[in-house]
Design a protein around this motif. Sequence first.
Motif, mmCIF file in Angstrom:
data_model
loop_
_atom_site.group_PDB
_atom_site.id
_atom_site.type_symbol
_atom_site.label_atom_id
_atom_site.label_comp_id
_atom_site.label_asym_id
_atom_site.label_seq_id
_atom_site.Cartn_x
_atom_site.Cartn_y
_atom_site.Cartn_z
ATOM 1 N N ALA A 1 7.202 -4.228 -7.114
ATOM 2 C CA ALA A 1 7.118 -3.502 -5.846
ATOM 3 C C ALA A 1 8.403 -3.656 -5.051
ATOM 4 C CB ALA A 1 5.925 -4.010 -5.028
ATOM 5 N N GLU B 1 -3.999 -0.995 4.609
ATOM 6 C CA GLU B 1 -2.597 -1.130 5.045
ATOM 7 C C GLU B 1 -1.677 -0.234 4.218
ATOM 8 O OE1 GLU B 1 -1.210 -5.093 6.632
ATOM 9 O OE2 GLU B 1 -2.797 -5.781 5.297
ATOM 10 N N ALA B 2 -1.926 -0.174 2.912
ATOM 11 C CA ALA B 2 -1.102 0.693 2.063
ATOM 12 C C ALA B 2 -1.200 2.145 2.522
ATOM 13 C CB ALA B 2 -1.539 0.569 0.603
ATOM 14 N N ARG C 1 1.691 -3.601 -0.389
ATOM 15 C CA ARG C 1 0.263 -3.789 -0.128
ATOM 16 C C ARG C 1 -0.573 -3.487 -1.369
ATOM 17 N NH1 ARG C 1 0.855 -7.377 3.483
ATOM 18 N NH2 ARG C 1 1.683 -6.627 5.488
ATOM 19 N N LEU C 2 -0.168 -2.501 -2.144
ATOM 20 C CA LEU C 2 -0.871 -2.234 -3.406
ATOM 21 C C LEU C 2 -0.751 -3.432 -4.341
ATOM 22 C CD1 LEU C 2 0.106 1.498 -4.085
ATOM 23 C CD2 LEU C 2 -2.118 0.631 -3.322
ATOM 24 N N GLY D 1 1.918 2.485 4.805
ATOM 25 C CA GLY D 1 2.713 3.085 3.748
ATOM 26 C C GLY D 1 2.646 4.591 3.755
ATOM 27 N N GLN E 1 -6.004 -4.574 2.055
ATOM 28 C CA GLN E 1 -4.699 -4.267 1.473
ATOM 29 C C GLN E 1 -4.528 -2.756 1.281
ATOM 30 O OE1 GLN E 1 -7.246 -5.840 -0.110
ATOM 31 N NE2 GLN E 1 -6.551 -7.661 -1.225
ATOM 32 N N LEU E 2 -5.622 -2.103 0.866
ATOM 33 C CA LEU E 2 -5.567 -0.659 0.651
ATOM 34 C C LEU E 2 -5.516 0.089 1.976
ATOM 35 C CD1 LEU E 2 -8.140 -0.260 -2.278
ATOM 36 C CD2 LEU E 2 -5.669 -0.654 -2.380
ATOM 37 N N GLY F 1 4.034 0.254 1.439
ATOM 38 C CA GLY F 1 2.878 0.726 0.689
ATOM 39 C C GLY F 1 2.798 0.085 -0.682
ATOM 40 N N LEU F 2 3.922 0.007 -1.371
ATOM 41 C CA LEU F 2 3.931 -0.605 -2.702
ATOM 42 C C LEU F 2 3.575 -2.085 -2.627
ATOM 43 C CD1 LEU F 2 7.147 1.058 -4.183
ATOM 44 C CD2 LEU F 2 4.778 1.529 -4.829
#
Length: 285
Positions: free
Chosen positions: A45, A196-197, A159-160, A201, A193-194, A156-157
């Motif tokens: 990431a 936030e992504a 958080r993924l 992101g 986490q998703l 975004g990356l």
Amino acid sequence: MLTEFFAAAVDFTTLPVRPEAFTIPAFSLAGSEWGPFALRWYSLAYIIGIAGAWFLMTRMIRQPGAPLSQKQLDDYITWATLGVIGGGRLGYVLFYNPEKYMADPMEILRLWDGGMSFHGGCFGVVAACFLHGWFSKYSGLRLLDLVATVTPLGLGLGRLANFVNGELWGRPTGTDWGIIFPDAGPEPRHPSQLYEAGLEGGVLFVVLTLLFWFTPARLRPGVLSGVFGIGYGLSRYIIENYREPDRQLGILDSGLTMGQTLTLPIIAIGLLLLVLALIRKPVAA
């Protein structure tokens, strides 16, 4: 499939995700054993985020009135990489776990064990913008506008990758829906986490990209940086209500999490940058 996902709790271990993107098996070379070597999604990431930012900014500086040359941008990427990694690590050490690292300072260098702070990395990147601009004789604020526009890609990356690692999980949902993360107890939890992504992101990246390419925002130094600060700050502040606070800190005496506390100055600075940018005259294209 989607209906089933939202109807009941999902055991994270049943999902087709693993921390390693790929692994090179152990092998013999020159009489010695090497490996196995694994490349983790979290490391990937960072690599894709930095390379993607350079790729996008290379196209952005081709527009009339760009604040720096391709050579200056290429030089800056090294500064930015050091700012992201150094600032992110030191921010985590100072804000989230100072006792642990003061007891054993050498642990600070063990980056592969995890522990990075966006707020620290943000400070490192901002410092790199203004220092490189000062040394190379161009506007650090205008460079910061470019950096702010592409930063959500890396966010975004990252958080993924947090989700794939099964870390930084959310608070219990209080219902049968959610994800049961390893080491987080039996309660279904929010996949924060998703969230936030998606917000920090995806949404923020779209907003800033549209502002850069389809409005005169790039000619008003501070507009894009200000929108990023406000957008990121509000997104993070809201999602912190669904994210489990760091175990060693919990909820602070103020009633906020550390993430929310560190985010408030970013919102304030973003508002200030936006107001000042709209007051000043735009630069020439």
